[in-house]
Design an enzyme around this catalytic site. Structure first.
Site, PDB file in Angstrom:
ATOM      1  CG  PHE A   1       5.549   6.153  -0.186  1.00  0.00           C
ATOM      2  CD1 PHE A   1       6.820   6.636   0.094  1.00  0.00           C
ATOM      3  CD2 PHE A   1       5.184   4.925   0.327  1.00  0.00           C
ATOM      4  CE1 PHE A   1       7.701   5.914   0.869  1.00  0.00           C
ATOM      5  CE2 PHE A   1       6.060   4.191   1.097  1.00  0.00           C
ATOM      6  CZ  PHE A   1       7.326   4.681   1.366  1.00  0.00           C
TER       7      PHE A   1
ATOM      8  N   PRO B   1       0.830  -1.213   0.000  1.00  0.00           N
ATOM      9  CG  PRO B   1      -0.789  -1.559   1.631  1.00  0.00           C
ATOM     10  CD  PRO B   1       0.523  -2.087   1.127  1.00  0.00           C
ATOM     11  CB  CYS B   2       1.651   3.626  -2.559  1.00  0.00           C
ATOM     12  SG  CYS B   2       0.142   3.922  -3.496  1.00  0.00           S
ATOM     13  CG  ASN B   3      -2.697   3.936   1.825  1.00  0.00           C
ATOM     14  OD1 ASN B   3      -2.307   3.025   1.098  1.00  0.00           O
ATOM     15  ND2 ASN B   3      -3.929   3.986   2.267  1.00  0.00           N
TER      16      ASN B   3
END
Length: 161
Positions: free
Chosen positions: A94, A90-92
């Site tokens: 970033f 999950p890139c939340n």
């Protein structure tokens, strides 16, 4: 040669579907190469059920190759080996939309579980694919630190082969 794909954070199966939809590639010496989805993990029940149905054409309860678990609780050394490994964590943390906590957020450090799988199983690897990698290279998102940590491991995996 058929490469088996393993995945962390599989979601509903986008990477696996890409592997299914891709055609076999023939080398200059006539060998065929393809990728087949093997095992996959995600923490969300509905996501696992969707993956099992779409990718393995099975009900989730009958699909031993889809593992529902928080990645932080997986027994990584006991996971099956695979030839290719995808971990689109999950890139939340970033994201420009979020608080941009990078590696200091709740999701930012989750990449390390993919790195741990590579450390444990790297002798099996032919291919490494890390989704979000290019996006995470942005210096304002802590991406250079992530790149440096991940790049050194991937380099050692590639040279190991």
């Amino acid at each position: 040669m058929n490469f088996k794909l393993g995945e962390f954070f599989c979601g509903p199966g986008g990477i696996a579907q890409g592997a299914i939809d891709s055609k076999s590639i023939k080398s200059l010496d006539g060998k065929l190469f393809s990728i087949t989805p093997g095992w996959a993990t995600d923490y969300d029940l509905d996501t696992c059920a969707t993956y099992a149905q779409n990718i393995h054409k099975k009900l989730f309860k009958n699909d031993k190759n889809v593992i529902r678990s928080d990645v932080r609780k997986l027994d990584i050394p006991k996971l099956p080996p695979c030839d290719g490994f995808a971990f689109g964590f999950p890139c939340n943390d970033f994201s420009l939309v979020g608080e941009s906590k990078g590696l200091n957020g709740s999701y930012g450090p989750l990449y390390s579980y993919g790195v741990e799988y590579l450390k444990q199983h790297n002798k099996y690897f032919k291919q490494v694919y890390k989704e979000h990698f290019v996006y995470n290279l942005h210096p304002e998102r802590g991406g250079f630190r992530l790149m440096n940590k991940t790049q050194s491991l991937i380099t050692s995996v590639l040279f190991y082969m």
